[in-house]
Design a protein around this motif. Structure first.
Motif, PDB file in Angstrom:
ATOM      1  N   GLY A   1      -3.648   0.184   5.407  1.00 27.21           N
ATOM      2  CA  GLY A   1      -2.505   0.533   5.443  1.00 27.21           C
ATOM      3  C   GLY A   1      -2.450   1.729   4.380  1.00 27.21           C
ATOM      4  O   GLY A   1      -1.885   2.785   4.713  1.00 27.21           O
ATOM      5  N   GLY A   2      -3.253   1.713   3.470  1.00 33.47           N
ATOM      6  CA  GLY A   2      -3.240   2.824   2.424  1.00 33.47           C
ATOM      7  C   GLY A   2      -4.014   4.107   2.998  1.00 33.47           C
ATOM      8  O   GLY A   2      -3.314   5.181   2.951  1.00 33.47           O
ATOM      9  N   VAL A   3      -4.999   3.935   3.744  1.00 31.92           N
ATOM     10  CA  VAL A   3      -5.704   4.889   4.485  1.00 31.92           C
ATOM     11  C   VAL A   3      -4.931   5.718   5.539  1.00 31.92           C
ATOM     12  O   VAL A   3      -4.793   6.936   5.734  1.00 31.92           O
ATOM     13  N   VAL A   4      -4.374   4.838   6.414  1.00 30.83           N
ATOM     14  CA  VAL A   4      -3.438   5.495   7.491  1.00 30.83           C
ATOM     15  C   VAL A   4      -2.240   6.232   6.830  1.00 30.83           C
ATOM     16  O   VAL A   4      -1.994   7.339   7.161  1.00 30.83           O
ATOM     17  N   ALA A   5      -1.525   5.472   5.710  1.00 29.12           N
ATOM     18  CA  ALA A   5      -0.465   6.158   5.237  1.00 29.12           C
ATOM     19  C   ALA A   5      -0.652   7.470   4.689  1.00 29.12           C
ATOM     20  O   ALA A   5       0.019   8.556   4.735  1.00 29.12           O
ATOM     21  N   GLN A   6      -1.864   7.617   3.971  1.00 23.04           N
ATOM     22  CA  GLN A   6      -2.440   9.001   3.407  1.00 23.04           C
ATOM     23  C   GLN A   6      -2.636  10.030   4.253  1.00 23.04           C
ATOM     24  O   GLN A   6      -2.343  11.089   4.062  1.00 23.04           O
ATOM     25  N   HIS A   7      -3.063   9.593   5.479  1.00 25.96           N
ATOM     26  CA  HIS A   7      -3.388  10.549   6.433  1.00 25.96           C
ATOM     27  C   HIS A   7      -2.273  10.913   7.612  1.00 25.96           C
ATOM     28  O   HIS A   7      -2.086  12.003   8.046  1.00 25.96           O
ATOM     29  N   LEU A   8      -1.691   9.770   7.842  1.00 18.81           N
ATOM     30  CA  LEU A   8      -0.575   9.687   9.130  1.00 18.81           C
ATOM     31  C   LEU A   8       0.926   9.557   8.564  1.00 18.81           C
ATOM     32  O   LEU A   8       1.671   9.793   9.332  1.00 18.81           O
ATOM     33  N   GLY A   9       1.119   9.014   7.424  1.00 11.65           N
ATOM     34  CA  GLY A   9       2.520   8.935   6.932  1.00 11.65           C
ATOM     35  C   GLY A   9       2.613   7.125   6.791  1.00 11.65           C
ATOM     36  O   GLY A   9       1.970   6.518   7.700  1.00 11.65           O
ATOM     37  N   TRP A  10       3.519   6.763   6.153  1.00  9.18           N
ATOM     38  CA  TRP A  10       3.711   5.228   6.112  1.00  9.18           C
ATOM     39  C   TRP A  10       4.139   4.591   7.232  1.00  9.18           C
ATOM     40  O   TRP A  10       3.938   3.499   7.356  1.00  9.18           O
ATOM     41  N   ARG A  11       4.865   5.566   7.980  1.00 13.03           N
ATOM     42  CA  ARG A  11       5.508   4.946   9.222  1.00 13.03           C
ATOM     43  C   ARG A  11       4.403   4.397  10.318  1.00 13.03           C
ATOM     44  O   ARG A  11       4.283   3.287  10.738  1.00 13.03           O
ATOM     45  N   TRP A  12       3.229   5.216  10.392  1.00 10.52           N
ATOM     46  CA  TRP A  12       2.172   4.707  11.061  1.00 10.52           C
ATOM     47  C   TRP A  12       1.296   3.589  10.554  1.00 10.52           C
ATOM     48  O   TRP A  12       0.705   2.637  11.341  1.00 10.52           O
ATOM     49  N   ALA A  13       1.275   3.420   9.403  1.00 13.30           N
ATOM     50  CA  ALA A  13       0.939   2.074   8.754  1.00 13.30           C
ATOM     51  C   ALA A  13       1.448   0.876   9.346  1.00 13.30           C
ATOM     52  O   ALA A  13       0.689  -0.099   9.806  1.00 13.30           O
ATOM     53  N   PHE A  14       2.887   0.854   9.147  1.00 17.59           N
ATOM     54  CA  PHE A  14       3.460  -0.036   9.923  1.00 17.59           C
ATOM     55  C   PHE A  14       3.067  -0.364  11.330  1.00 17.59           C
ATOM     56  O   PHE A  14       3.172  -1.497  11.986  1.00 17.59           O
ATOM     57  N   GLY A  15       3.210   0.759  11.912  1.00 16.92           N
ATOM     58  CA  GLY A  15       3.117   0.741  13.461  1.00 16.92           C
ATOM     59  C   GLY A  15       1.828  -0.004  13.866  1.00 16.92           C
ATOM     60  O   GLY A  15       1.571  -0.614  14.927  1.00 16.92           O
ATOM     61  N   VAL A  16       0.573   0.519  13.239  1.00 17.11           N
ATOM     62  CA  VAL A  16      -0.736   0.008  13.584  1.00 17.11           C
ATOM     63  C   VAL A  16      -0.640  -1.432  13.344  1.00 17.11           C
ATOM     64  O   VAL A  16      -1.032  -2.376  14.247  1.00 17.11           O
ATOM     65  N   MET A  17       0.072  -2.129  12.423  1.00 20.89           N
ATOM     66  CA  MET A  17       0.130  -3.624  12.111  1.00 20.89           C
ATOM     67  C   MET A  17       0.900  -4.100  13.134  1.00 20.89           C
ATOM     68  O   MET A  17       0.412  -5.371  13.585  1.00 20.89           O
TER      69      MET A  17
ATOM     70  N   ALA B   1       0.974  -1.103   0.099  1.00 24.25           N
ATOM     71  CA  ALA B   1      -0.006   0.000  -0.056  1.00 24.25           C
ATOM     72  C   ALA B   1       0.764   1.292  -0.046  1.00 24.25           C
ATOM     73  O   ALA B   1       0.323   2.337  -0.511  1.00 24.25           O
ATOM     74  N   VAL B   2       2.138   1.242   0.574  1.00 23.16           N
ATOM     75  CA  VAL B   2       2.724   2.272   0.474  1.00 23.16           C
ATOM     76  C   VAL B   2       4.043   2.391  -0.561  1.00 23.16           C
ATOM     77  O   VAL B   2       4.845   3.016  -0.191  1.00 23.16           O
ATOM     78  N   PHE B   3       3.941   1.449  -1.472  1.00 23.95           N
ATOM     79  CA  PHE B   3       5.005   1.228  -2.523  1.00 23.95           C
ATOM     80  C   PHE B   3       5.232   2.811  -3.107  1.00 23.95           C
ATOM     81  O   PHE B   3       6.253   3.144  -3.080  1.00 23.95           O
ATOM     82  N   PRO B   4       4.055   3.584  -3.481  1.00 26.36           N
ATOM     83  CA  PRO B   4       4.141   4.809  -4.185  1.00 26.36           C
ATOM     84  C   PRO B   4       4.894   5.896  -3.314  1.00 26.36           C
ATOM     85  O   PRO B   4       5.881   6.548  -3.638  1.00 26.36           O
ATOM     86  N   LEU B   5       4.863   5.994  -1.924  1.00 25.22           N
ATOM     87  CA  LEU B   5       5.404   6.755  -1.021  1.00 25.22           C
ATOM     88  C   LEU B   5       6.762   6.484  -0.785  1.00 25.22           C
ATOM     89  O   LEU B   5       7.703   7.367  -0.628  1.00 25.22           O
ATOM     90  N   LEU B   6       7.116   5.007  -0.720  1.00 25.80           N
ATOM     91  CA  LEU B   6       8.451   5.011  -0.439  1.00 25.80           C
ATOM     92  C   LEU B   6       9.379   5.083  -1.756  1.00 25.80           C
ATOM     93  O   LEU B   6      10.541   5.645  -1.585  1.00 25.80           O
TER      94      LEU B   6
ATOM     95  N   ALA C   1      -4.254   6.040  -1.647  1.00 19.33           N
ATOM     96  CA  ALA C   1      -5.384   5.590  -0.753  1.00 19.33           C
ATOM     97  C   ALA C   1      -6.497   4.921  -1.721  1.00 19.33           C
ATOM     98  O   ALA C   1      -6.807   3.876  -1.203  1.00 19.33           O
ATOM     99  N   LYS C   2      -6.821   5.544  -2.645  1.00 13.48           N
ATOM    100  CA  LYS C   2      -7.945   4.891  -3.339  1.00 13.48           C
ATOM    101  C   LYS C   2      -7.445   3.641  -4.139  1.00 13.48           C
ATOM    102  O   LYS C   2      -8.102   2.618  -4.085  1.00 13.48           O
ATOM    103  N   ALA C   3      -5.912   3.524  -4.507  1.00  7.67           N
ATOM    104  CA  ALA C   3      -5.478   2.517  -5.182  1.00  7.67           C
ATOM    105  C   ALA C   3      -5.408   1.253  -4.283  1.00  7.67           C
ATOM    106  O   ALA C   3      -5.728   0.120  -4.548  1.00  7.67           O
TER     107      ALA C   3
ATOM    108  N   CYS D   1      10.168  -1.705  11.125  1.00  5.04           N
ATOM    109  CA  CYS D   1       9.984  -1.198   9.650  1.00  5.04           C
ATOM    110  C   CYS D   1       9.330   0.158   9.736  1.00  5.04           C
ATOM    111  O   CYS D   1       9.820   1.272   9.094  1.00  5.04           O
ATOM    112  N   ALA D   2       8.633   0.388  11.006  1.00  5.38           N
ATOM    113  CA  ALA D   2       8.114   1.790  11.117  1.00  5.38           C
ATOM    114  C   ALA D   2       9.082   2.923  11.260  1.00  5.38           C
ATOM    115  O   ALA D   2       8.698   3.870  11.107  1.00  5.38           O
TER     116      ALA D   2
END
Length: 436
Positions: free
Chosen positions: A164-180, A41-46, A264-266, A102-103
């Protein structure tokens, strides 16, 4: 009379407790794949932040599957001897802590190390978890339960990619890993408190003090590769997994590049495709069990049909221009791409001893990892670097032709193999009947 090393028709635990163990094991499987697939989900951001190539992105996904493939067999064999519950709790703790690592990664190298450890933690979970589940339910539900449990990987992928896509869009990709990572730690603690080794069926736990405990296990290990049909089940399942994992890994990027969807939509739309994969796994198992009530070999027919359907639908779908029709055909091909999981796992369980059930499932996982999970995303990424992502995805469905051929060969030898190892092929409910 039951053949030594096979499961009894009815488990020794209550139905309520069996379903409780299934629910908790399924929850951990969701966490497993959420931690694994959140990366996609965070490929484009990384890619934008660290200027990574598609091959590097693919390697971050593929290293997890590679470690699963390398370590699943020894760790599952250890779990058969040391205790499956303790092994499951330890595995979940490792992958959750690694996901938190990873976060806080500051570079591609650190992220690669974190993903490496995620793979170490996840290496034996699928095989040990499904061995526990199959051992506490009747054998007549093997394909259905296998499909449902393995399908949890797709459902976890849906949650991982979507959330992960929604969390990364709003809080950043690091939070996406943290939540998981935090979610996995909570579930691991709950599993340790509720599930106890001594309450499970004796076939799932370590039977301490049993005389001659080690010798039978060593004697049974050759049965993992003792028939043509079981080898074909490994190969066909792994090759179908190649297609599934390539689609799961690259669908967010495909939608981002060719449909101009934001991350996020993707991620949400790709999550829908992963959900379709999970539905196909469950459906494939149910259909296989129903059609094989009188002839067990019909499970192979279901697998063959799914492989051919995958080949036709995805080949046509990726050749079409972007639009609704293309997405419908890709969705239909995705539905069939891993519907072979339940039938293949049931065949492996039927053809191998229950005393090494986790090791047998580890062998299947090894095949899935080395033939599918690891090379699927990575090879697709390398092809994309040379020919473009769309062209790479047009090539991927050809793998289904080889998978279908493996299932055809497996079906041809199945009844002969059952007879050779002392099981009758004419069985009610599609499961082998022990020979007196």
């Amino acid at each position: 009379m039951r053949v030594p090393g096979t499961s009894p028709a009815e488990p020794a635990v209550s139905r309520g407790y069996a379903w409780l163990v299934f629910a908790l094991s399924f929850g951990l499987l969701l966490s497993d794949y959420m931690s694994r697939q959140v990366l996609n989900a965070v490929f484009p951001l990384l890619r934008a932040e660290w200027l990574l190539s598609d091959a590097q992105l693919g390697s971050l996904s593929g290293i997890v599957a590679l470690m699963v493939g390398v370590l699943t067999f020894p760790l599952s064999l250890l779990a058969d001897r040391w205790g499956r519950v303790k092994s499951l709790v330890a595995a979940a703790t490792v992958w959750s802590l690694a996901t938190l690592g990873c976060a806080v990664s500051a570079s591609y190298g650190q992220m690669f190390l974190g993903r490496f450890m995620v793979g170490v933690g996840e290496a034996a979970y699928g095989s040990v978890g499904i061995a526990v589940v199959l051992s506490i339910f009747p054998v007549t539900l093997r394909a259905t339960l296998s499909g449902a449990f393995i399908g949890g990987g797709a459902f976890g992928s849906v949650l991982g990619v979507s959330i992960g896509g929604v969390v990364a869009q709003h809080l950043g990709w690091r939070w996406a890993f943290g939540v998981m990572g935090l979610f996995g730690l909570v579930l691991a603690t709950l599993y340790a408190l509720v599930v106890r080794e001594k309450r499970l069926s004796p076939s799932t736990g370590r039977r301490r003090g049993a005389p001659g405990e080690r010798a039978p296990v060593r004697a049974l290990l050759p049965r993992l590769f003792s028939s043509v049909s079981v080898i074909c089940a490994y190969v066909g399942s792994g090759l179908q997994m190649f297609i599934t994992m390539a689609l799961l890994a690259w669908m967010p990027s495909f939608l981002n590049r060719y449909y101009a969807m934001p991350p996020a939509k993707a991620g949400l739309v790709a999550g829908g495709f992963a959900l379709i994969t999970g539905i196909g796994m469950v459906g494939g198992g149910i259909v296989a069990d129903r059609l094989s009530r009188t002839v067990g070999a019909r499970k192979w027919t279901v697998a063959i049909s799914c492989s051919l359907g995958t080949l036709a639908l995805l080949t046509v779908g990726f050749q079409l221009p972007a639009g609704p029709l293309q997405l419908v055909l890709i969705g239909a091909g995705t539905l069939l791409s891993n519907s072979t999981a339940g039938p293949a796992a049931a065949m492996v369980a039927n053809l191998t001893p229950a005393a090494i059930a986790a090791t047998a499932m580890a062998t299947l996982t090894l095949a899935n990892s080395l033939l599918g999970l690891a090379p699927g995303p990575a090879v697709t990424g390398m092809l994309a670097d040379h020919m473009g992502l769309l062209s790479a995805l047009q090539v991927v469905p050809l793998v289904a032709a080889v998978a279908g051929a493996a299932f055809v060969i497996g079906k041809r030898y199945y009844e002969k193999d059952l007879c050779r190892i002392g099981l009758l092929p004419d069985v009610a409910l599609g499961t082998p009947e022990p020979q007196p």
